[in-house]
Design a protein around this motif. Structure first.
Motif, PDB file in Angstrom:
ATOM      1  N   THR A 208       0.677  -2.002   0.235  1.00 25.25           N
ATOM      2  CA  THR A 208       0.385  -0.036   0.192  1.00 25.25           C
ATOM      3  C   THR A 208       0.588   1.388  -0.624  1.00 25.25           C
ATOM      4  O   THR A 208       0.723   2.192  -0.630  1.00 25.25           O
ATOM      5  N   GLN A 209       2.251   1.119   0.709  1.00 23.87           N
ATOM      6  CA  GLN A 209       3.113   2.439   0.623  1.00 23.87           C
ATOM      7  C   GLN A 209       3.548   2.355  -0.774  1.00 23.87           C
ATOM      8  O   GLN A 209       3.440   3.832  -1.111  1.00 23.87           O
ATOM      9  N   LEU A 210       3.621   1.669  -2.030  1.00 29.64           N
ATOM     10  CA  LEU A 210       3.859   1.542  -2.712  1.00 29.64           C
ATOM     11  C   LEU A 210       2.789   2.588  -3.955  1.00 29.64           C
ATOM     12  O   LEU A 210       2.403   2.839  -4.949  1.00 29.64           O
ATOM     13  N   GLN A 211       1.455   2.352  -3.517  1.00 26.53           N
ATOM     14  CA  GLN A 211       0.094   3.369  -4.274  1.00 26.53           C
ATOM     15  C   GLN A 211       0.441   4.352  -3.750  1.00 26.53           C
ATOM     16  O   GLN A 211      -0.115   5.087  -4.746  1.00 26.53           O
ATOM     17  N   PRO A 217      -0.744   1.140  -8.872  1.00 29.84           N
ATOM     18  CA  PRO A 217      -2.383   1.488  -9.002  1.00 29.84           C
ATOM     19  C   PRO A 217      -2.436   1.558  -7.903  1.00 29.84           C
ATOM     20  O   PRO A 217      -2.733   0.367  -6.527  1.00 29.84           O
ATOM     21  N   TRP A 218      -3.519   1.880  -7.400  1.00 20.69           N
ATOM     22  CA  TRP A 218      -4.342   1.727  -6.042  1.00 20.69           C
ATOM     23  C   TRP A 218      -5.798   0.960  -6.421  1.00 20.69           C
ATOM     24  O   TRP A 218      -6.062   0.776  -7.757  1.00 20.69           O
ATOM     25  N   GLU A 219      -5.907  -0.390  -5.692  1.00 19.91           N
ATOM     26  CA  GLU A 219      -6.582  -1.363  -5.649  1.00 19.91           C
ATOM     27  C   GLU A 219      -7.771  -1.184  -4.941  1.00 19.91           C
ATOM     28  O   GLU A 219      -8.863  -1.308  -5.185  1.00 19.91           O
ATOM     29  N   ASP A 220      -8.190   0.273  -4.251  1.00 20.78           N
ATOM     30  CA  ASP A 220      -9.014   0.709  -3.340  1.00 20.78           C
ATOM     31  C   ASP A 220      -9.274   1.814  -3.895  1.00 20.78           C
ATOM     32  O   ASP A 220      -8.659   2.822  -3.085  1.00 20.78           O
ATOM     33  N   SER A 221      -9.699   2.316  -4.532  1.00 19.03           N
ATOM     34  CA  SER A 221     -10.758   3.753  -4.772  1.00 19.03           C
ATOM     35  C   SER A 221     -10.889   4.811  -3.262  1.00 19.03           C
ATOM     36  O   SER A 221     -10.498   5.961  -3.506  1.00 19.03           O
ATOM     37  N   ASP A 222     -11.807   4.080  -2.566  1.00 18.61           N
ATOM     38  CA  ASP A 222     -11.770   4.734  -1.908  1.00 18.61           C
ATOM     39  C   ASP A 222     -11.028   5.064  -0.764  1.00 18.61           C
ATOM     40  O   ASP A 222     -10.842   6.393  -0.437  1.00 18.61           O
TER      41      ASP A 222
END
Length: 326
Positions: A208-211, A217-222
């Protein structure tokens, strides 16, 4: 080795403490000073990072200057709770941790600072909870999508991946700390033991740090929306400084320039002889900057000049003492 029974460096003026958070996690922190305004200092994110490793020079000094200083081990680092339910899930979980930590210690308002990953946590925390922050200082970090992520430069020097050995930890420390004398054997041993302890939990945080950094790319738009700083951090008027070491080899100082261009209310400095963990390279300078800023609300003329106050734009006169005309 001269580590304590908790496998920490013994630092005069720095005490090891624990607190239970509302979610049930045991949080470890080191602290200095008994009275005065509260200060929370957040460490970086390389293997073996901790409150002790990141702030062993600055925290005792601030404590002796009349501040109450708290340096927590963020989830996945130091002596943080290693039970799986408390593993970090990404930068957002560190923001939640800081909030729970401040609440557990009844710190309603406090000064905040962070280096590298800790600066990222600080940036996201102050966007989420600006009412809690008296002032803040960032050191060589990322501020989310407020700065153009596509312009983030690659590392200026090759970094070997930490392979789990003490020698690898020593090389990693030598790359982020330019002052050879600060890479003590006790530091290497403490960080190596911490990295071994937190190997699994830290692995949960990294994707998630890489996102967040725009690498993948982000996996969770929220989650992406909740962690966005663009249009938010640049509007804050909380007194703020940002120090970016001119000798940072993890992310060159031109990244500081990109961030300076989008943070009009933050006073930037580019200290010479400072690397990625600048507060360790130039402890006397950083001690003065932090003490003056947290005590007086601005930095003296002499200290600002020593710290390499930015010449890229006019100084923020309420944050830096101005020269008196002869």
């Amino acid at each position: 080795m001269a580590l304590t029974e908790e496998a920490l460096m013994a630092v005069p003026g720095l005490a090891s403490r624990w607190v239970r958070l509302a979610n049930g996690a045991r949080a470890h922190y080191v602290t200095s000073g008994d009275t005065g305004p509260a200060v929370i200092l957040l460490h970086g994110g390389l293997p073996g990072s901790s409150g002790t490793a990141g702030w062993r020079f600055l925290a005792p000094y601030l404590g002796a200057q009349g501040f109450r200083v708290y340096c927590p081990d963020q989830p996945g680092f130091g002596l943080a709770d290693t039970r799986e339910e408390y593993w970090p899930q990404g930068p957002h979980s560190h923001v939640e941790f800081v909030h729970d930590f401040a609440n557990a210690l009844c710190l309603d308002k406090f000064h905040l600072s962070g280096n590298s990953m800790g600066g990222t946590t600080a940036a996201n925390y102050l966007v989420a909870h600006p009412e809690r922050i008296l002032s803040y200082v960032l050191i060589g970090t990322d501020i989310g999508d407020a700065a153009p992520l596509e312009k983030r430069p690659p590392a200026a020097a090759h970094f070997e991946e930490y392979d789990g050995s003490r020698e690898s930890m020593r090389r990693l420390m030598a790359s982020i700390i330019g002052r050879d004398a600060a890479v003590e054997e006790d530091l290497v041993e403490m960080r190596w033991r911490s990295a071994q302890l937190q190997k699994e939990s830290r692995a949960q945080w990294w994707p998630t740090q890489l996102q967040y950094r725009g690498t993948i790319p982000w996996e969770d738009s929220d989650l992406q929306a909740s962690m966005s700083t663009k249009g938010r951090i640049e509007r804050l008027e909380i007194p703020a400084l940002y120090l970016y070491g001119n000798d940072d080899v993890l992310t060159p100082s031109v990244w500081g320039h990109e961030q300076e261009d989008v943070l009009p209310n933050v006073q930037f400095f580019y200290p010479e002889g400072a690397g990625h963990q600048s507060q360790t390279d130039l402890p006397d300078l950083f001690n003065d900057v932090y003490t003056e800023f947290f005590r007086d609300g601005r930095v003296s003329r002499a200290t600002a000049d020593r710290a390499g106050v930015s010449k890229r734009r006019p100084e923020l006169t309420h944050l830096v003492e101005q020269r008196v005309a002869p």
